[in-house]
Scaffold this motif. Structure first.
Motif, PDB file in Angstrom:
ATOM      1  N   ARG A  76      -1.623 -41.435 -17.261  1.00  0.00           N
ATOM      2  CA  ARG A  76      -2.409 -40.210 -17.443  1.00  0.00           C
ATOM      3  C   ARG A  76      -3.577 -40.167 -16.466  1.00  0.00           C
ATOM      4  NH1 ARG A  76      -4.685 -39.891 -22.954  1.00  0.00           N
ATOM      5  NH2 ARG A  76      -4.933 -42.129 -22.749  1.00  0.00           N
ATOM      6  N   LEU A  77      -3.987 -38.961 -16.175  1.00  0.00           N
ATOM      7  CA  LEU A  77      -5.141 -38.748 -15.293  1.00  0.00           C
ATOM      8  C   LEU A  77      -6.069 -37.728 -15.934  1.00  0.00           C
ATOM      9  CD1 LEU A  77      -6.696 -38.913 -12.540  1.00  0.00           C
ATOM     10  CD2 LEU A  77      -5.202 -37.078 -11.736  1.00  0.00           C
ATOM     11  N   ALA A  78      -7.332 -38.119 -16.102  1.00  0.00           N
ATOM     12  CA  ALA A  78      -8.366 -37.167 -16.534  1.00  0.00           C
ATOM     13  C   ALA A  78      -9.165 -36.763 -15.306  1.00  0.00           C
ATOM     14  CB  ALA A  78      -9.279 -37.803 -17.577  1.00  0.00           C
ATOM     15  N   VAL A  79      -9.303 -35.473 -15.096  1.00  0.00           N
ATOM     16  CA  VAL A  79     -10.080 -34.947 -13.970  1.00  0.00           C
ATOM     17  C   VAL A  79     -11.285 -34.222 -14.552  1.00  0.00           C
ATOM     18  CG1 VAL A  79     -10.069 -33.432 -11.957  1.00  0.00           C
ATOM     19  CG2 VAL A  79      -7.962 -34.634 -12.620  1.00  0.00           C
ATOM     20  N   ILE A  80     -12.482 -34.715 -14.223  1.00  0.00           N
ATOM     21  CA  ILE A  80     -13.689 -34.065 -14.724  1.00  0.00           C
ATOM     22  C   ILE A  80     -14.187 -33.123 -13.629  1.00  0.00           C
ATOM     23  CG2 ILE A  80     -16.089 -34.385 -15.465  1.00  0.00           C
ATOM     24  CD1 ILE A  80     -13.376 -37.002 -16.105  1.00  0.00           C
ATOM     25  N   GLY A  81     -14.202 -31.837 -13.957  1.00  0.00           N
ATOM     26  CA  GLY A  81     -14.581 -30.825 -12.976  1.00  0.00           C
ATOM     27  C   GLY A  81     -13.390 -29.976 -12.594  1.00  0.00           C
ATOM     28  N   PHE A  98       2.076 -38.046 -13.447  1.00  0.00           N
ATOM     29  CA  PHE A  98       0.927 -38.240 -14.327  1.00  0.00           C
ATOM     30  C   PHE A  98       0.827 -37.097 -15.332  1.00  0.00           C
ATOM     31  CE2 PHE A  98      -0.145 -41.025 -10.899  1.00  0.00           C
ATOM     32  CZ  PHE A  98      -0.907 -42.032 -11.472  1.00  0.00           C
ATOM     33  N   GLY A  99       0.458 -37.436 -16.566  1.00  0.00           N
ATOM     34  CA  GLY A  99       0.054 -36.437 -17.534  1.00  0.00           C
ATOM     35  C   GLY A  99      -1.408 -36.105 -17.241  1.00  0.00           C
ATOM     36  N   VAL A 100      -1.700 -34.869 -16.842  1.00  0.00           N
ATOM     37  CA  VAL A 100      -3.023 -34.523 -16.331  1.00  0.00           C
ATOM     38  C   VAL A 100      -3.808 -33.716 -17.365  1.00  0.00           C
ATOM     39  CG1 VAL A 100      -4.305 -33.379 -14.473  1.00  0.00           C
ATOM     40  CG2 VAL A 100      -2.084 -34.441 -13.986  1.00  0.00           C
ATOM     41  N   THR A 101      -5.080 -34.090 -17.547  1.00  0.00           N
ATOM     42  CA  THR A 101      -6.010 -33.308 -18.366  1.00  0.00           C
ATOM     43  C   THR A 101      -7.213 -32.954 -17.500  1.00  0.00           C
ATOM     44  OG1 THR A 101      -5.367 -34.520 -20.352  1.00  0.00           O
ATOM     45  CG2 THR A 101      -7.427 -33.283 -20.464  1.00  0.00           C
ATOM     46  N   VAL A 102      -7.530 -31.664 -17.403  1.00  0.00           N
ATOM     47  CA  VAL A 102      -8.715 -31.232 -16.666  1.00  0.00           C
ATOM     48  C   VAL A 102      -9.822 -30.952 -17.679  1.00  0.00           C
ATOM     49  CG1 VAL A 102      -9.699 -29.424 -15.205  1.00  0.00           C
ATOM     50  CG2 VAL A 102      -7.417 -30.337 -14.704  1.00  0.00           C
ATOM     51  N   ILE A 103     -10.983 -31.553 -17.433  1.00  0.00           N
ATOM     52  CA  ILE A 103     -12.115 -31.463 -18.369  1.00  0.00           C
ATOM     53  C   ILE A 103     -13.278 -30.746 -17.679  1.00  0.00           C
ATOM     54  CG2 ILE A 103     -13.850 -32.814 -19.625  1.00  0.00           C
ATOM     55  CD1 ILE A 103     -11.654 -35.091 -19.735  1.00  0.00           C
ATOM     56  N   ASP A 104     -13.743 -29.655 -18.249  1.00  0.00           N
ATOM     57  CA  ASP A 104     -14.912 -28.954 -17.709  1.00  0.00           C
ATOM     58  C   ASP A 104     -15.416 -27.970 -18.760  1.00  0.00           C
ATOM     59  OD1 ASP A 104     -16.836 -27.565 -16.176  1.00  0.00           O
ATOM     60  OD2 ASP A 104     -15.690 -27.951 -14.336  1.00  0.00           O
ATOM     61  N   LEU A 143     -15.328 -35.051 -10.380  1.00  0.00           N
ATOM     62  CA  LEU A 143     -15.396 -34.194  -9.189  1.00  0.00           C
ATOM     63  C   LEU A 143     -16.526 -33.173  -9.233  1.00  0.00           C
ATOM     64  CD1 LEU A 143     -11.584 -33.237  -8.804  1.00  0.00           C
ATOM     65  CD2 LEU A 143     -12.808 -35.027  -7.569  1.00  0.00           C
ATOM     66  N   THR A 144     -17.357 -33.181 -10.284  1.00  0.00           N
ATOM     67  CA  THR A 144     -18.290 -32.049 -10.416  1.00  0.00           C
ATOM     68  C   THR A 144     -19.515 -32.131  -9.494  1.00  0.00           C
ATOM     69  OG1 THR A 144     -19.751 -32.966 -12.113  1.00  0.00           O
ATOM     70  CG2 THR A 144     -17.729 -31.889 -12.875  1.00  0.00           C
ATOM     71  N   HIS A 145     -19.886 -33.336  -9.035  1.00  0.00           N
ATOM     72  CA  HIS A 145     -21.142 -33.527  -8.297  1.00  0.00           C
ATOM     73  C   HIS A 145     -22.361 -33.331  -9.191  1.00  0.00           C
ATOM     74  CE1 HIS A 145     -19.098 -32.813  -4.266  1.00  0.00           C
ATOM     75  NE2 HIS A 145     -19.708 -33.966  -4.157  1.00  0.00           N
ATOM     76  N   LEU A 149     -22.504 -33.698 -15.980  1.00  0.00           N
ATOM     77  CA  LEU A 149     -21.090 -33.700 -16.369  1.00  0.00           C
ATOM     78  C   LEU A 149     -20.407 -35.011 -15.988  1.00  0.00           C
ATOM     79  CD1 LEU A 149     -20.242 -30.051 -15.247  1.00  0.00           C
ATOM     80  CD2 LEU A 149     -20.664 -30.863 -17.570  1.00  0.00           C
ATOM     81  N   ASP A 150     -20.658 -35.473 -14.749  1.00  0.00           N
ATOM     82  CA  ASP A 150     -19.978 -36.689 -14.269  1.00  0.00           C
ATOM     83  C   ASP A 150     -20.431 -37.935 -15.025  1.00  0.00           C
ATOM     84  OD1 ASP A 150     -18.591 -35.227 -12.427  1.00  0.00           O
ATOM     85  OD2 ASP A 150     -19.611 -36.016 -10.654  1.00  0.00           O
TER      86      ASP A 150
END
Lengths: 233, 109
Positions: A76-81, A98-104, A143-145, A149-150
């Motif tokens: 799995r991959l969590a992407v923040i932003g 990958f099972g992807v979850t985008v978090i924002d 990824l949010t900078h 959040l990061d």
């Protein structure tokens, strides 16, 4: 293999349950493991070991050859932003299995229109990471900078056994980030788990190129390639 | 693009083909030695009508495996095939990379 056994195997995979198909060679008698009471204990143990190693292979049990085919749930991959790079990264990661979850939490970014077919959560990153519950087969990329959040996501990620942590940002940004995380109580060895600046250095410029460099690094770490062992800056 | 393209699932493809009325065989790499291109567990689905999905090598032995698969579909008898440079048919279906593989072929029935 009978269609009924295949259906049972596929149902376990769909439920994201780790499962092994044991095939006796050469006659093809099939058993789904672990936890089949009909299986010799040694075969059950071998199936559990194969799942842990995430590697299919042949074993000899009580004079019989069994091929153990491992079906672990996808990594799995969590992407923040839910940013532009995430729009490239999420579908590419899905294509790699990958099972992807985008978090924002910013609803303007985290939309179905921007991320078709991808799981999105608008919870705050600390809550979202609790729900994501990273394990040893999880990767996390921020990824949010935006430290608001990061940082909570990285804080949670550092307390998890995730196999890969990456954070977008320049060396200077990363140094400042490490300082903040240090103040949250993370020691140097723990902080060194973060790949930052994120990704292999392929002089990536565009969003898809940056996504490619991040995914290349994730694959390198997962497969134990030396280029995945780049020290944190 | 409305859906993310899923990673190729050979078993799902085999199920779909069977549901569509095809006779299907599965080929699975069970052991490898040397520089074999596909690891143990790699799979290929083959139908009596000639459809193929997936791979068990870099393309060197798929033709021979498909032929064996059609024989297995007819006979119903599974087979464990050995491929490698020492194979007696090396000139026809040997692995150019110099590796060796064992491939288990069975009917989905």
């Amino acid at each position: 293999m009978t269609p009924a056994l295949l259906a049972a195997l596929q149902a376990a995979r769909a439920a994201k349950r780790p499962i092994v198909r044991g095939t006796r060679l050469p006659d093809g008698a099939t058993i789904l493991l672990p936890d089949d009471p009909a299986a010799p204990p040694a075969l059950d143990a071998a199936a559990r070991a194969a799942l842990r190693a995430d590697a299919s292979g042949t074993v000899e049990i009580e004079g019989e050859n069994w091929f153990l085919q491992v079906f672990n749930p996808p990594p799995r991959l969590a992407v923040i932003g839910a940013v532009h790079i995430a729009q490239a990264l999420a579908p590419m990661a899905a294509g790699l299995g990958f099972g992807v979850t985008v978090i924002d939490p910013r609803g303007a970014f985290a939309t179905k229109e921007r991320f078709p077919g991808i799981e999105i959560t608008t919870a705050w990153p600390d809550e979202a990471m609790d729900a994501f519950a990273p394990d040893t087969r999880s990767a996390i990329v921020t990824l949010t900078h935006d430290p608001k959040l990061d940082d909570p996501a990285l804080d949670a990620a550092l307390r998890s056994p995730a196999f890969y942590l990456g954070a977008l940002g320049s060396r200077k940004t990363h140094a400042a980030r490490l300082k903040r995380l240090r103040e949250l109580g993370h020691d140097e060895a723990t902080l060194a788990r973060i790949h930052g600046p994120v990704g292999l250095d392929i002089e990536a410029v565009t969003a898809p190129e940056i996504a490619l460099s991040i995914l290349a690094e994730i694959v390198a770490v997962r497969r134990g390639a030396t280029m995945g062992q780049k020290a944190a800056a | 693009m409305s859906e993310i393209e899923p990673v190729e699932d050979i078993l799902a493809i085999a199920e779909t083909w069977r549901a569509a009325g095809e006779t299907v065989a599965l080929a699975t790499v069970t052991e490898t030695w040397g520089s074999s291109p596909r690891p143990a567990g790699s799979q290929m689905a083959i139908t009596a009508s000639g459809r193929m999905a997936g791979s068990v090598s870099g393309g060197c032995i798929e033709g021979a495996v498909a032929e064996a698969a059609r024989e297995t579909i007819t006979s119903g008898v599974p087979r464990l095939l050995d491929f490698g440079v020492t194979h007696e048919r090396a000139w026809e279906v040997g692995l150019a990379c110099g590796g060796k593989v064992k491939v288990f072929v069975e009917a989905l029935a």
